[in-house]
Design a protein around this motif. Sequence first.
Motif, PDB file in Angstrom:
ATOM      1  N   ARG A  74      -7.279   9.467  30.873  1.00  0.00           N
ATOM      2  CA  ARG A  74      -7.130   9.151  32.305  1.00  0.00           C
ATOM      3  C   ARG A  74      -8.201   9.854  33.141  1.00  0.00           C
ATOM      4  O   ARG A  74      -8.467   9.444  34.269  1.00  0.00           O
ATOM      5  N   CYS A  75      -8.794  10.933  32.639  1.00  0.00           N
ATOM      6  CA  CYS A  75      -9.893  11.569  33.374  1.00  0.00           C
ATOM      7  C   CYS A  75     -11.188  10.775  33.231  1.00  0.00           C
ATOM      8  O   CYS A  75     -12.162  11.068  33.906  1.00  0.00           O
ATOM      9  N   GLY A  76     -11.221   9.818  32.316  1.00  0.00           N
ATOM     10  CA  GLY A  76     -12.423   9.000  32.178  1.00  0.00           C
ATOM     11  C   GLY A  76     -13.598   9.737  31.564  1.00  0.00           C
ATOM     12  O   GLY A  76     -14.732   9.642  32.041  1.00  0.00           O
ATOM     13  N   ILE A  82      -6.506   6.612  25.107  1.00  0.00           N
ATOM     14  CA  ILE A  82      -6.719   6.612  26.564  1.00  0.00           C
ATOM     15  C   ILE A  82      -7.143   7.998  27.031  1.00  0.00           C
ATOM     16  O   ILE A  82      -6.625   9.012  26.561  1.00  0.00           O
ATOM     17  N   SER A 112     -15.562  10.542  36.478  1.00  0.00           N
ATOM     18  CA  SER A 112     -14.112  10.435  36.356  1.00  0.00           C
ATOM     19  C   SER A 112     -13.521   9.598  37.489  1.00  0.00           C
ATOM     20  O   SER A 112     -12.662   8.742  37.268  1.00  0.00           O
ATOM     21  N   ILE A 144     -14.159   5.861  36.892  1.00  0.00           N
ATOM     22  CA  ILE A 144     -13.293   5.239  35.868  1.00  0.00           C
ATOM     23  C   ILE A 144     -11.859   5.111  36.381  1.00  0.00           C
ATOM     24  O   ILE A 144     -11.211   4.084  36.190  1.00  0.00           O
TER      25      ILE A 144
END
Lengths: 152, 742
Positions: free
Chosen positions: A131-133, A129, B652, B655
């Motif tokens: 979380r910051c993408g 994972i 970011s 997402i």
Amino acid sequence: MQLTINGKNHEVDVDPETPLLWVLRDEVGLTGTKFGCGIAMCGACTVHVNGQPRRSCSLPVKLVDGDITTIEGIGTPDAMNAVQEAWVENQVAQCGFCQSGQIMTAAALLSMNPEPSDDDIDRAMSGNICRCGTYPRIRAAVHAAAAKMRGA
Amino acid sequence: MGKILRRTFLIGSAAVGGGVAIGYWQVTKPYPNPLKSRLKDGETALTPYVIVAKDGVTIVAPRSEMGQGVRTTLAALVAEELDVDLNAIKVINGPASKAYYNSMLMEEAAGQAATDVSAGAERMRNATKVIAKIMGSQATGGSTAIPDAFERMRSAGAAARIVLTKAAAKSLGVSASELTTENGMVIAADGTSIAYTELAGEAANIKPPSNPPLREKSKWRYLGKSLDRLDMVEKCTGTAEYAIDVRLPDMAYATVRVNCHLGAGVKSYDASKAKARADVKKVVPVKNGLAVVSTNTWNAFQAVQDLEIEWEPAPYPVNDADIVASHRAAFDDKPDSQKRKDGDVEAVLAEGDIIETEYLVPYLAHATMEPMNAVAHLRDGKLDLWVGTQSPTRCLDVAKDLTGLDEDDIDIHTMYLGGGFGRRGEIDFVAQAIEVAKAMEGTPIKLVWSREEDMCHDMYRPLTLARFRGAIRDGKPAAFDMHVAASAAAIDAFERQGMNLNMADPTITQNAWDNPYKIDNYRVTGYRAKKALPVGFWRSVGASQNAFFQECATDELANAANADPLQFRLDMLDHEPSRKVLEAVAEMSGWGGALPEGRARGIAYYLSFGVPVAEVIEIVDTGAGLKVDKAFVAADVGLALDPRNIEAQLQSGVIYGLTAAIQGAITIEDGVVKQKNFNEYDAMRMYQAPSIDVRILENGPHITGVGEPGLPPAAPALANAIFALSGKRIRELPLNNSIAFI
């Protein structure tokens, strides 16, 4: 208990049920490997045991059956591994907390599959994972690292 | 003293000072330079942002680096004017200090419409900077770091350069006007050069100018260009240090168990089993729970489970249905705010067809990758605290309150944050670490939460209900009436800091009331729901849910009008930057072009934190569930300082927003948060993540920050794509309660 970590032998004195993660971080002092969930769901703690990616948060140290490699063992700021170089060139990290695990997973993928497709990358990397993408840049960096390693 | 009294007059003391008279001189006077008391021999702090010493130049970037790249951009602002090589200097977060107060923190609360750039609105914005200065909060959040620093940190660099130039002039015996600067050197007309590092001593006696001239944009060397992040190599080699990585000699390891009935205390406990363990050093009561101190983190995690604790009951309804009902009841109360009331919506809605809908979004956890933790060391009347915090001055406050120490005896070391998203503006975990350090005086304490503790003890994004009524007349939008009920995130967050604000909560209708859509009859009303779970600032705050309500409702109106959703929005907008982001995203996504069977697009637009953002989401029905295949983002940032980093932030936000839209939900069972870990509160993963194309525009009037504005349009763009694909209008999040995703 004897462990081989990044090519060095370490003697540790812990409860054998202790997950490898906490042995690395709290006993040996290698803090590059991160704690994210404790249940092998996020991948932040990924290390290699005999070259295979393992979730160290859920691996009791008594079950470690080979040489351990952590993020500190694959490269350093002055001598980065090809995967780390690709990560830097693609400016992947944001908060950065998951990236040790991402890089270790990617390094294991590339050692087994030097030219992964997008599907291969999805399969290998979806246990980690972020979380910051940072996924779009992780994907680009895995492809870039693959090209770098094939060229090298 | 007499002189000060004569010059003193009161400003806004009732509003912010709690009756304390705030003198004008206090407002205009700069805070003292916090570096001065901390300098080592041979170091000179030219401004609060620049330290020069024999061995190098250090820039203080006082905002928390939580992934948004702020350390690099802030350092670049100083370096641009100081004339130093960004890669040849050191950048630190610096000490906790009011000198680094965030001047933008109160702007949102003052309530100027984002599109209002009239003289009066700008005056009010400036007035809020004065309030922010008095509050003295060194905080990172609200997409404020860049607008706050843009002039301030360039000025700090310019002032330091002038001081160094004067120092060189003195030592060379020439006029400062004959000197230039380049790459950390002052250079004389004859080519003689002196390194800044040689001038530290001389410069110490020269006062920096307060309003130095700044360089034209056309002369910029760093700003406006994509820079390599200063933290990148560390973060790719496992050498970046987060608070959880701090190691001190003879350190002990602690963890906590706090009542999962959030806000309630401990009725009784039996620690005998835990204390019987060989590894347990101490059991320490902390607020609403207990901490255990052990020999390593794993042992602490095990030992804390050996505590037998009887908990006080939850001070709120103990299941979701009752919490939703209590929110619904808020619509019957007096409104908390009504910041938009154009025309007469009631008159339009009284006759003819209307659209009437209700939307619901759940609580959300922040779920930063790095669980909450802090390291505290209290000894010899001094406290050191290593912490990933969005608010170092708040850590300082809590440290003072809990230890009784003077500010000078407390050092806050702000580390890299393994994610913040608003969670790390809170200090619950910091207070625990200090409490344990007090009980174990002399021993450094690392206190780490398990993921389960982290997920169940958050200050959540509020569960929010919205009721919408709207009408189309003659094919055009004629009425837009949005009612939003949520508990008060901002009021709650300030209350936790000991500040009681007797005002409407600005987050409940955040960025909804000042949406630039022109509809003659437009009303936005906020209602304050009773407190249930503690709520706080979650990335993009009120905008995260209000964009969903507004942009889904807008799509429903467009559909009722048989209009193209893009054109429908453009027809309501005369705000040029907003029109341009919509036009850009349409072009990028091929909006209106044919798609193969099983694919569809949705569009959404939202203006939050001063940034208009339009997004198009393209989905595909894989047969095994929907996949978000492509995302397109156009955002107007006013002025882009680092395009590649802005791109990363917008991606970011998309997402983070899609994760919440598709699957994010914190629910309650028996008064306890049900989701304990990533198996029950997952994040979007690589195979689910879309490609994300970004275009950055610069038509807006203000420089802005982009940590948050990319997020709000993601959920409605996706919901609108699902409607386009299936005709199914989903009005409750998360979407996967209603439709399957891969």
